[in-house]
Enzyme design. Structure first.
Site, mmCIF file in Angstrom:
data_model
loop_
_atom_site.group_PDB
_atom_site.id
_atom_site.type_symbol
_atom_site.label_atom_id
_atom_site.label_comp_id
_atom_site.label_asym_id
_atom_site.label_seq_id
_atom_site.Cartn_x
_atom_site.Cartn_y
_atom_site.Cartn_z
ATOM 1 N N ASP A 104 0.861 -1.178 0.000
ATOM 2 C CA ASP A 104 0.000 0.000 0.000
ATOM 3 C C ASP A 104 0.901 1.232 0.000
ATOM 4 O O ASP A 104 1.320 1.709 1.048
ATOM 5 C CB ASP A 104 -0.914 -0.024 1.227
ATOM 6 C CG ASP A 104 -2.045 0.991 1.137
ATOM 7 O OD1 ASP A 104 -2.045 1.799 0.190
ATOM 8 O OD2 ASP A 104 -2.920 0.974 2.015
ATOM 9 N N GLY A 105 1.201 1.723 -1.201
ATOM 10 C CA GLY A 105 2.103 2.854 -1.323
ATOM 11 C C GLY A 105 1.454 4.081 -1.925
ATOM 12 O O GLY A 105 1.987 5.180 -1.801
ATOM 13 N N LYS A 106 0.310 3.876 -2.619
ATOM 14 C CA LYS A 106 -0.431 4.973 -3.273
ATOM 15 C C LYS A 106 0.496 5.850 -4.103
ATOM 16 O O LYS A 106 0.397 7.068 -4.109
ATOM 17 C CB LYS A 106 -1.208 5.786 -2.243
ATOM 18 C CG LYS A 106 -2.247 4.947 -1.480
ATOM 19 C CD LYS A 106 -3.009 5.770 -0.481
ATOM 20 C CE LYS A 106 -4.082 4.949 0.204
ATOM 21 N NZ LYS A 106 -3.548 3.923 1.115
ATOM 22 N N ARG A 107 1.380 5.211 -4.853
ATOM 23 C CA ARG A 107 2.357 5.933 -5.654
ATOM 24 C C ARG A 107 1.720 6.498 -6.925
ATOM 25 O O ARG A 107 0.781 5.938 -7.468
ATOM 26 C CB ARG A 107 3.520 5.018 -6.034
ATOM 27 C CG ARG A 107 4.318 4.475 -4.849
ATOM 28 C CD ARG A 107 4.962 5.613 -4.048
ATOM 29 N NE ARG A 107 6.018 5.142 -3.170
ATOM 30 C CZ ARG A 107 5.912 4.988 -1.860
ATOM 31 N NH1 ARG A 107 4.782 5.236 -1.272
ATOM 32 N NH2 ARG A 107 6.930 4.575 -1.138
#
Length: 307
Positions: A104-107
């Site tokens: 879960d990095g929401k890059r």
């Protein structure tokens, strides 16, 4: 295809849930922290070592009943390079135990920067003539706000490396509607983004009918979950917001297709801190996590037809 592997694990375990490993140091039992504090002092190194052991023991306790974990990168980055190493070690340990891993990095970015994010989390990097895999996750959460320029580098690696992405569509937080519910020619922004997910994934459809491009859709908005499930037949959902944020199992049922597939539901704090809720000895935190994972599984599957 990446999400075919995840769906197979869901069918095998009869469990459409993912455990979010988002460990604050305060979640880690004192007996673990004290071991590393005594050795390394009150340092980032000791904190990161404590978190890794905490993660290992939870993974050991759930790997046979839960198909996936979802570590949130921020909870590791906050401990500097020691924490980033713990993220990598956690991903590799979970995969050794047969689990699917969603970082879960929401890059998001464009061009060479997005290619770099993609290589780091899902792909490989060449060091001289050696191909290295930095983090080795199976899937990554991403922000689609920059449009196709920010997604195309990911699609290439998804196809080449058997990976998946989850694009933020309708998030679980209270203020999500400030932007996501706004209308574009009569259609909510979240639905427009969902339609883009269908388009982005149309050339990578797996055997269960889902593409390598998934969507993050919060459990706290059950009406939109059901609406988007009908609207996005080829898009796998990652559903945060169950439990601690108020999303209930009955409302989540709308995220699933007629076969009880098409979605995976996340729980983080409720599982990591189950020992505190149960008020059991802290040395039994992993067993408590397993009990909560089973309770969550049974709660959700009582409302869906998982075959």
């Amino acid at each position: 295809m990446s999400f075919d592997r995840l769906i197979k694990k869901i069918i095998e375990t009869k469990n459409p849930t993912v455990v979010g490993l988002d460990p604050k140091l305060e979640y880690v039992p004192d007996y673990i922290k004290n071991e590393f504090f005594n050795a390394d002092g009150m340092t980032l190194k000791a904190a990161a070592k404590s978190i890794f052991l905490f993660n290992q023991l939870i993974i050991d306790s759930i790997c046979d009943i839960v198909p996936a974990i979802k570590p949130q990168a921020a909870y590791y980055e906050m401990y500097g390079h020691y924490g980033v190493k713990t993220l990598e070690k956690t991903i590799r340990y979970a995969k050794l135990k047969g689990m699917f891993v969603i970082t879960d990095g929401k890059r998001n970015d464009i061009g060479a920067t997005m290619e770099a994010y993609t290589s780091a989390h899902l792909g490989t990097v060449m060091v001289g003539d050696t191909e290295c895999e930095p983090f080795a996750a199976d899937a990554l959460t991403v922000n689609g706000y920059l449009g196709t320029d920010g997604i195309d580098p990911l699609l290439k690696v998804c196809a080449e490396k058997d990976k998946g992405i989850y694009v933020l569509v309708k998030t679980s937080n209270k203020s999500s509607g400030e932007l996501q519910d706004k209308l574009i020619d009569g259609t909510p922004v979240y639905a427009v983004m969902g339609d883009m997910c269908e388009k982005w994934g149309e050339n990578q459809i797996g055997e269960y009918g889902y593409s390598s491009v998934g969507a993050v859709v919060g459990a706290t908005y059950p009406e939109q979950l059901s609406e988007l499930r009908k609207r996005l037949p080829h898009t796998m959902f990652l559903v945060p917001g169950y439990g601690a944020q108020g999303g209930g199992a009955e409302g989540i049922a709308g995220a699933f297709d007629k076969n009880g597939l098409g979605a995976i539901v996340n729980s983080s704090r409720a599982i990591m801190c189950a020992y505190k809720k149960e008020n059991c000895p802290e040395t039994e935190f992993a067993e408590a996590a397993r009990r909560e994972a089973i309770r969550m599984r049974d709660d959700i599957t009582s409302f869906i037809n998982l075959k």
